[in-house]
Design a protein around this motif. Structure first.
Motif, mmCIF file in Angstrom:
data_model
loop_
_atom_site.group_PDB
_atom_site.id
_atom_site.type_symbol
_atom_site.label_atom_id
_atom_site.label_comp_id
_atom_site.label_asym_id
_atom_site.label_seq_id
_atom_site.Cartn_x
_atom_site.Cartn_y
_atom_site.Cartn_z
ATOM 1 N N ARG A 230 7.799 -40.443 -17.155
ATOM 2 C CA ARG A 230 7.185 -39.433 -16.663
ATOM 3 C C ARG A 230 7.477 -38.404 -15.630
ATOM 4 N NH1 ARG A 230 1.990 -41.644 -14.492
ATOM 5 N NH2 ARG A 230 0.643 -42.704 -16.387
ATOM 6 N N CYS A 231 8.521 -38.400 -16.356
ATOM 7 C CA CYS A 231 9.751 -37.144 -16.046
ATOM 8 C C CYS A 231 10.155 -37.242 -16.568
ATOM 9 C CB CYS A 231 10.687 -37.951 -14.546
ATOM 10 S SG CYS A 231 12.053 -38.940 -15.594
ATOM 11 N N CYS A 232 11.582 -34.801 -16.884
ATOM 12 C CA CYS A 232 12.025 -34.685 -17.188
ATOM 13 C C CYS A 232 13.138 -35.191 -18.045
ATOM 14 C CB CYS A 232 12.091 -33.480 -17.159
ATOM 15 S SG CYS A 232 13.422 -32.248 -17.696
ATOM 16 N N PRO A 233 14.016 -35.403 -18.780
ATOM 17 C CA PRO A 233 14.997 -35.862 -19.074
ATOM 18 C C PRO A 233 16.269 -36.142 -18.348
ATOM 19 C CG PRO A 233 13.870 -35.248 -20.561
ATOM 20 C CD PRO A 233 13.318 -35.809 -20.163
ATOM 21 N N ILE A 234 16.651 -34.384 -18.287
ATOM 22 C CA ILE A 234 17.551 -33.040 -18.154
ATOM 23 C C ILE A 234 17.513 -33.608 -16.102
ATOM 24 C CG2 ILE A 234 18.922 -31.543 -17.895
ATOM 25 C CD1 ILE A 234 18.164 -33.364 -20.537
ATOM 26 N N THR A 235 15.938 -32.899 -15.490
ATOM 27 C CA THR A 235 16.537 -32.555 -14.456
ATOM 28 C C THR A 235 15.917 -33.970 -13.291
ATOM 29 O OG1 THR A 235 14.053 -31.896 -14.844
ATOM 30 C CG2 THR A 235 16.202 -30.046 -14.950
ATOM 31 N N LYS A 236 14.993 -34.726 -14.240
ATOM 32 C CA LYS A 236 14.438 -36.246 -13.726
ATOM 33 C C LYS A 236 13.407 -34.877 -12.747
ATOM 34 C CE LYS A 236 16.825 -39.149 -15.049
ATOM 35 N NZ LYS A 236 16.970 -39.954 -16.574
ATOM 36 N N TYR A 237 13.006 -34.262 -13.216
ATOM 37 C CA TYR A 237 11.532 -33.406 -11.840
ATOM 38 C C TYR A 237 10.167 -34.384 -12.405
ATOM 39 C CZ TYR A 237 13.810 -30.003 -10.777
ATOM 40 O OH TYR A 237 15.111 -28.673 -9.747
ATOM 41 N N PRO A 238 9.526 -34.793 -11.969
ATOM 42 C CA PRO A 238 7.829 -35.271 -12.278
ATOM 43 C C PRO A 238 7.362 -34.632 -12.932
ATOM 44 C CG PRO A 238 8.181 -36.290 -9.485
ATOM 45 C CD PRO A 238 9.456 -34.741 -10.006
ATOM 46 N N THR A 239 6.921 -35.121 -14.136
ATOM 47 C CA THR A 239 6.394 -34.352 -15.486
ATOM 48 C C THR A 239 5.183 -34.802 -15.936
ATOM 49 O OG1 THR A 239 8.350 -33.468 -16.121
ATOM 50 C CG2 THR A 239 6.502 -33.431 -17.472
ATOM 51 N N SER A 240 4.220 -34.543 -16.479
ATOM 52 C CA SER A 240 2.402 -35.357 -16.511
ATOM 53 C C SER A 240 2.923 -34.794 -18.558
ATOM 54 C CB SER A 240 1.648 -34.971 -15.780
ATOM 55 O OG SER A 240 1.620 -33.430 -16.640
ATOM 56 N N LEU A 241 2.328 -35.338 -19.290
ATOM 57 C CA LEU A 241 1.960 -34.995 -20.598
ATOM 58 C C LEU A 241 1.056 -33.250 -20.005
ATOM 59 C CD1 LEU A 241 0.291 -38.091 -22.114
ATOM 60 C CD2 LEU A 241 2.504 -37.469 -22.135
ATOM 61 N N ASP A 242 0.550 -33.208 -19.615
ATOM 62 C CA ASP A 242 -0.386 -32.419 -19.236
ATOM 63 C C ASP A 242 0.705 -30.624 -19.164
ATOM 64 O OD1 ASP A 242 -3.093 -33.160 -19.059
ATOM 65 O OD2 ASP A 242 -2.730 -33.235 -17.318
ATOM 66 N N GLN A 243 2.138 -31.314 -19.108
ATOM 67 C CA GLN A 243 3.242 -29.870 -19.027
ATOM 68 C C GLN A 243 3.971 -29.806 -20.716
ATOM 69 O OE1 GLN A 243 4.472 -31.878 -15.259
ATOM 70 N NE2 GLN A 243 3.815 -29.752 -14.035
ATOM 71 N N VAL A 244 3.655 -30.688 -21.414
ATOM 72 C CA VAL A 244 4.425 -30.569 -22.543
ATOM 73 C C VAL A 244 3.757 -29.913 -23.452
ATOM 74 C CG1 VAL A 244 4.792 -32.082 -24.465
ATOM 75 C CG2 VAL A 244 4.699 -33.404 -22.594
ATOM 76 N N VAL A 245 4.760 -28.544 -22.916
ATOM 77 C CA VAL A 245 4.411 -27.472 -24.519
ATOM 78 C C VAL A 245 4.649 -27.536 -25.691
ATOM 79 C CG1 VAL A 245 3.616 -25.192 -24.184
ATOM 80 C CG2 VAL A 245 3.729 -26.584 -21.931
ATOM 81 N N LYS A 246 3.736 -27.661 -26.780
ATOM 82 C CA LYS A 246 4.629 -26.784 -27.859
ATOM 83 C C LYS A 246 4.528 -25.864 -28.494
ATOM 84 C CE LYS A 246 2.325 -30.803 -30.619
ATOM 85 N NZ LYS A 246 1.338 -31.571 -32.106
ATOM 86 N N LEU A 247 5.584 -24.914 -28.712
ATOM 87 C CA LEU A 247 6.688 -24.247 -29.726
ATOM 88 C C LEU A 247 6.380 -23.681 -30.466
ATOM 89 C CD1 LEU A 247 9.539 -23.641 -27.682
ATOM 90 C CD2 LEU A 247 7.775 -23.094 -26.648
ATOM 91 N N TYR A 248 5.474 -22.227 -31.344
ATOM 92 C CA TYR A 248 4.658 -21.916 -32.775
ATOM 93 C C TYR A 248 5.762 -20.762 -32.920
ATOM 94 C CZ TYR A 248 1.609 -26.087 -32.376
ATOM 95 O OH TYR A 248 0.999 -27.455 -31.973
ATOM 96 N N PRO A 249 6.504 -20.701 -32.839
ATOM 97 C CA PRO A 249 7.444 -19.473 -33.796
ATOM 98 C C PRO A 249 7.088 -18.336 -34.574
ATOM 99 C CG PRO A 249 8.987 -21.658 -34.590
ATOM 100 C CD PRO A 249 7.477 -22.142 -33.889
ATOM 101 N N PRO A 250 6.437 -17.699 -34.415
ATOM 102 C CA PRO A 250 5.816 -16.646 -36.028
ATOM 103 C C PRO A 250 6.605 -16.363 -36.991
ATOM 104 C CG PRO A 250 7.668 -15.473 -34.221
ATOM 105 C CD PRO A 250 7.318 -16.589 -33.809
ATOM 106 N N SER A 251 5.333 -16.531 -37.886
ATOM 107 C CA SER A 251 5.873 -17.530 -39.305
ATOM 108 C C SER A 251 6.494 -15.880 -40.335
ATOM 109 C CB SER A 251 4.703 -17.467 -40.000
ATOM 110 O OG SER A 251 4.145 -16.622 -39.852
ATOM 111 N N ASP A 252 7.162 -15.984 -41.492
ATOM 112 C CA ASP A 252 8.167 -14.936 -41.886
ATOM 113 C C ASP A 252 7.017 -14.268 -42.674
ATOM 114 O OD1 ASP A 252 10.338 -15.564 -40.603
ATOM 115 O OD2 ASP A 252 10.837 -16.689 -42.016
#
Length: 350
Positions: free
Chosen positions: A328-350
């Motif tokens: 329930r936190c960021c592994p780097i900053t240790k800030y409290p984090t929920s699954l709603d704050q996990v955002v997938k990144l979709y780069p534009p296709s070539d």
């Protein structure tokens, strides 16, 4: 409570609560958990280092508080907190009228189990299903380990178990609505209890009982009575605080939903924050790889890039999902984090 006065003239054949009153008390119970979760999240965000563990173990904290609260009300009023709030109590199914007798020890323990422990286990099973479903990977059955096979079987059969579970509750509620059964849920049926209205004997204070009490004569008895009185006072304060605060739960829910919505609207307008390197703990500094295309958790080239809206760091989706699910936190900053704050990144296709 004000609700009690409406039932002081109830007779035996009018002691059965209505379907809507039963649903109202169940809705009240379901509202308490999100309220506590919002509160723990608020204090964890204020001081992650000191109170972050409270957000991670929010389910366990709620179960402990719920156990104390429900045990107090079952012992004092023969009903749960929400049942007592709506002017109801529990009596044996075979009882023809609103008996004033206390619940037996067996009925008391069964009620506690179905009020606290069974819902806690069900909640953990739901979260385990969501965790394994998001982290599952397709592959040959023969090439998977025993644990991976168990997870696949669990993911396949649990939706049917959940559907049967909810269907059973719906069936009981429909039968209760059309007066085909005296108990509104399988929990009550397995406990051998039903709900009835409180009677005048339940509401009026028992002055004579207090007057008949004897004063302890030994130090041990005084200490025991003092301990019981202190525990009862804590439970009483908790119950009265919930009784008053329950009127504000809907407002709190709207407030947090409104605040979260405004935060999401303003999130894109904020500049990208600098990593809080001064707050990084020594055990996570090595997570930041020199090669920016590598995941800080698995140290391999990232696949299915995913970021956290709380910190902006990018990870592999399975790595960060499992980490946030467990910690329930960021592994780097240790800030409290929920699954709603996990955002997938979709780069534009070539």
């Amino acid at each position: 409570m004000a609700e009690y006065a409406a039932h002081l003239t109830s007779v035996a054949d009018q002691a059965r609560p209505s379907f809507f009153e039963v649903l109202a008390q169940e809705s009240l119970t379901a509202t308490l958990r999100p309220a506590l979760s919002h509160f723990l999240k608020f204090i964890a965000e204020k001081n992650p280092g000191s109170y972050g563990w409270m957000f991670r173990y929010g389910d366990e904290i709620y179960a402990l508080l719920d156990l104390i609260l429900q045990n107090y009300f079952l012992a004092k009023t023969n009903g749960s907190f929400s049942e007592n709030f709506y002017g109801m109590k529990r009596v044996p199914i075979k009882c023809s009228g609103p008996s004033v007798n206390k619940l037996s020890r067996r009925e008391h323990l069964k009620s506690l189990a179905f009020l606290v422990f069974v819902p806690f286990i069900k909640l953990k099973l739901d979260k385990l299903f969501a965790k394994w479903k998001e982290g599952s990977r397709s592959g040959s059955w023969s090439n998977q380990s025993g644990m991976q096979k168990f997870q696949r079987v669990y993911i396949r059969i649990y939706p049917f178990i959940h559907m049967s579970w909810e269907g059973t509750f719906l069936l009981y509620q429909m039968r209760y609505l059309f007066q085909g059964i005296n108990c509104h849920s399988p929990y009550m049926h397995l406990s051998g209890l039903k709900l009835v209205y409180l009677t005048p004997d339940d509401v009026l204070p028992e002055v004579s009982k207090a007057q008949r009490g004897t004063h302890p004569s030994t130090f041990q008895m005084k200490l025991l009575q003092g301990s019981k009185s202190l525990l009862g006072f804590v439970a009483f304060c908790l119950s009265q605080g919930l009784s008053v605060g329950v009127f504000f739960l809907q407002f709190l829910e709207w407030w947090y939903m409104y605040g979260d919505h405004q935060a999401q609207l303003a999130f894109t307008a904020l500049p990208i924050p600098q990593p809080p390197k001064d707050e990084l703990q020594s055990d996570v500094k090595h997570l930041l790889p020199e090669n920016k295309s590598r995941c800080p958790l698995c140290q391999r080239k990232r696949t299915n890039d995913t970021t956290l809206s709380t910190s902006g760091f990018v990870f592999c989706y399975p790595c960060i999902f499992n980490y946030v699910q467990n910690h329930r936190c960021c592994p780097i900053t240790k800030y409290p984090t929920s699954l709603d704050q996990v955002v997938k990144l979709y780069p534009p296709s070539d």
